[in-house]
Design an enzyme around this catalytic site. Structure first.
Site, short mmCIF file in Angstrom:
data_model
loop_
_atom_site.label_atom_id
_atom_site.label_comp_id
_atom_site.label_asym_id
_atom_site.label_seq_id
_atom_site.Cartn_x
_atom_site.Cartn_y
_atom_site.Cartn_z
N ASP A 94 -1.77 -2.19 46.02
CA ASP A 94 -1.08 -1.07 46.69
C ASP A 94 -1.85 -0.61 47.93
O ASP A 94 -3.08 -0.66 47.96
CB ASP A 94 -0.91 0.09 45.68
CG ASP A 94 0.15 1.08 46.12
OD1 ASP A 94 0.93 0.76 47.04
OD2 ASP A 94 0.20 2.18 45.53
N GLY A 95 -1.10 -0.13 48.90
CA GLY A 95 -1.72 0.49 50.08
C GLY A 95 -1.53 -0.28 51.38
O GLY A 95 -2.11 0.10 52.41
N GLY A 104 1.08 -0.38 53.34
CA GLY A 104 1.76 0.46 54.34
C GLY A 104 0.80 1.46 54.96
O GLY A 104 0.76 1.62 56.19
N HIS A 124 1.52 -5.79 55.13
CA HIS A 124 1.84 -6.76 54.07
C HIS A 124 1.22 -8.12 54.36
O HIS A 124 0.77 -8.83 53.46
CB HIS A 124 3.36 -6.89 53.91
CG HIS A 124 3.99 -5.65 53.38
ND1 HIS A 124 3.51 -4.99 52.26
CD2 HIS A 124 5.05 -4.90 53.81
CE1 HIS A 124 4.26 -3.91 52.03
NE2 HIS A 124 5.18 -3.83 52.95
N SER A 165 8.38 -4.85 43.16
CA SER A 165 8.93 -4.26 41.94
C SER A 165 10.45 -4.18 42.02
O SER A 165 11.03 -4.27 43.11
CB SER A 165 8.34 -2.86 41.71
OG SER A 165 8.94 -1.94 42.60
N ARG A 176 13.43 0.11 49.66
CA ARG A 176 12.83 0.15 51.00
C ARG A 176 13.80 -0.41 52.04
O ARG A 176 14.82 -0.97 51.69
CB ARG A 176 11.51 -0.63 50.99
CG ARG A 176 10.53 -0.01 50.02
CD ARG A 176 9.19 -0.70 50.08
NE ARG A 176 8.29 -0.10 49.11
CZ ARG A 176 6.98 -0.23 49.14
NH1 ARG A 176 6.41 -0.94 50.10
NH2 ARG A 176 6.22 0.34 48.22
N LEU A 215 -6.88 -21.80 36.73
CA LEU A 215 -6.39 -20.41 36.73
C LEU A 215 -4.86 -20.37 36.64
O LEU A 215 -4.17 -21.09 37.35
CB LEU A 215 -6.83 -19.72 38.03
CG LEU A 215 -6.27 -18.31 38.26
CD1 LEU A 215 -6.97 -17.29 37.37
CD2 LEU A 215 -6.41 -17.89 39.72
N ARG A 229 -1.30 5.24 38.64
CA ARG A 229 -0.11 5.12 37.77
C ARG A 229 0.26 3.65 37.67
O ARG A 229 -0.18 2.83 38.47
CB ARG A 229 1.06 5.95 38.34
CG ARG A 229 1.41 5.60 39.78
CD ARG A 229 2.62 6.40 40.29
NE ARG A 229 2.80 6.20 41.72
CZ ARG A 229 2.34 7.01 42.67
NH1 ARG A 229 1.68 8.10 42.35
NH2 ARG A 229 2.54 6.74 43.96
N LEU A 230 1.12 3.36 36.68
CA LEU A 230 1.51 1.96 36.45
C LEU A 230 2.72 1.54 37.29
O LEU A 230 2.92 0.34 37.52
CB LEU A 230 1.83 1.72 34.97
CG LEU A 230 0.62 1.60 34.04
CD1 LEU A 230 1.08 1.53 32.59
CD2 LEU A 230 -0.21 0.36 34.38
N SER A 231 3.53 2.50 37.73
CA SER A 231 4.72 2.17 38.52
C SER A 231 5.53 1.02 37.91
O SER A 231 5.91 0.07 38.60
CB SER A 231 4.34 1.84 39.98
OG SER A 231 3.69 2.93 40.59
N GLU A 279 -7.74 -1.97 29.75
CA GLU A 279 -8.67 -1.12 30.48
C GLU A 279 -8.07 -0.92 31.87
O GLU A 279 -7.43 -1.82 32.41
CB GLU A 279 -10.04 -1.81 30.61
CG GLU A 279 -10.73 -2.03 29.30
CD GLU A 279 -11.11 -0.73 28.61
OE1 GLU A 279 -11.59 0.19 29.28
OE2 GLU A 279 -10.89 -0.63 27.38
C1 IPE Z 1 3.89 -0.67 43.03
O1 IPE Z 1 3.61 -0.03 44.22
C2 IPE Z 1 4.55 -1.98 43.33
C3 IPE Z 1 3.73 -3.02 43.93
C4 IPE Z 1 2.47 -2.92 44.24
C5 IPE Z 1 4.42 -4.25 44.21
P1 IPE Z 1 4.61 1.06 44.86
O2 IPE Z 1 3.99 1.45 46.15
O3 IPE Z 1 5.98 0.51 44.90
O4 IPE Z 1 4.56 2.22 43.78
P2 IPE Z 1 4.82 3.79 43.92
O5 IPE Z 1 6.16 3.95 44.55
O6 IPE Z 1 3.73 4.34 44.79
O7 IPE Z 1 4.73 4.30 42.53
C1 IPE Z 2 2.01 -2.46 48.23
O1 IPE Z 2 1.81 -1.73 49.37
C2 IPE Z 2 2.90 -3.65 48.46
C3 IPE Z 2 4.27 -3.49 47.94
C4 IPE Z 2 4.71 -2.51 47.20
C5 IPE Z 2 5.21 -4.55 48.29
P1 IPE Z 2 2.81 -0.57 49.81
O2 IPE Z 2 3.84 -1.15 50.72
O3 IPE Z 2 3.34 0.15 48.64
O4 IPE Z 2 1.85 0.37 50.65
P2 IPE Z 2 1.83 1.96 50.66
O5 IPE Z 2 1.71 2.42 49.24
O6 IPE Z 2 3.11 2.40 51.30
O7 IPE Z 2 0.63 2.30 51.46
MG MG Z 3 2.69 1.74 47.57
#
Ligand code: IPE
Ligand code: IPE
Ligand code: MG
Length: 247
Positions: free
Chosen positions: A16-17, A19, A33, A61, A67, A127, A196-198, A209
């Protein structure tokens, strides 16, 4: 090198992160990305070199369809790019790929690239690299229930009535013995500061863990990953029981 007995068998990562990383550089989200894909390539090699048996990454997800079309189709194009640039390397490193999720919902050219990826890595026994794509934990559980209902109808026709068990639900998940046969994750890592697990592996995470870091995914390095694996080796897991040395 870490002691083999202390290594997690299965590490799952919520990447995550991307964006926010792009935003911090005043660049479009897809730039993030793309950088995230580079980070993922490095983690795959690192996991393989450490001797981890299963690595799962959350790539898209069932909720990520919310999006913009531009972002969603850009992410899917990156999959094709990944296959084009990495297939040889994955084969060389004996990596086997699985997809968790219904990837047939993706555009045709992405589906074909994935089919090639699966086909060409099928016989590898290093792997096991699972990519969760159009994956949702609730969707996975609902699919399992629907499979079980079909089984029960067949049994009912023979006059047999049996209760559903935990093992039976597990067996019908994407990770279950009737599908990809992947053990529950020992360690789930999430980057970007969110905790969170999202909807990721919600059934399988029962005793995983968890580790969180503020690092945004494109900046997540093999060193930070290795440090987390080392940290995991010191965790005491009880699974509701008690430690062996307890009296
Ligand atoms: C979870 O991240 C999905 C992936 C990393 C592919 P999101 O960015 O979609 O989750 P939320 O919306 O912050 O919970
Ligand atoms: C995770 O990064 C990748 C995907 C969910 C596809 P994000 O696109 O969720 O990045 P942020 O959370 O908006 O920074
Ligand atoms: Mg995200």
């Amino acid at each position: 090198m870490l002691e083999i007995g202390k290594l997690p068998t299965h590490v799952a990562v919520i990447m995550d992160g991307n964006g926010r990383w792009a935003k911090s550089k005043n660049r479009p989200r897809l730039f993030g990305h793309n950088a995230g894909m580079q980070a993922m390539k490095q983690i795959v090699i690192t996991a393989s070199n450490l001797g981890i048996k299963y690595l799962t990454v959350y790539a898209f997800s069932t909720e990520n369809w919310k999006r913009s079309t531009e972002e969603v189709s850009g992410i899917f194009k990156l999959i094709i790019k990944y296959v084009d640039s990495e297939l040889k390397e994955l084969i060389k490193n004996n990596v086997r790929i699985n997809i968790l999720g219904d990837y047939n919902m993706l555009p045709g050219d992405s589906v074909r690239a994935i089919d090639e990826l699966l086909d060409k890595t099928r016989d590898n026994d290093g792997l096991v690299f699972n990519i969760a794509l159009n994956y949702g934990g609730r969707d996975e559980i609902v699919k399992a229930i629907n499979e079980i209902i079909i089984d029960r109808k067949a049994l009912a026709d023979e006059g047999i009535s049996v209760d559903v068990t935990e093992d039976e639900v597990s067996n019908h998940l994407y990770t279950g013995v009737l599908h990809k046969n992947i053990p529950d994750p020992d360690l789930i890592i999430r980057t970007s500061g969110e905790e969170r697990l999202s909807n990721f592996l919600i059934w399988q995470a029962a005793y995983s863990e968890m580790m969180f870091t503020d690092t945004l995914w494109p900046d997540y390095s093999p060193e930070e990953f290795t440090a987390m694996i080392e940290k995991f080796s010191h965790r005491k897991r009880r699974f509701g029981g008690r430690e062996k040395e307890d009296k």
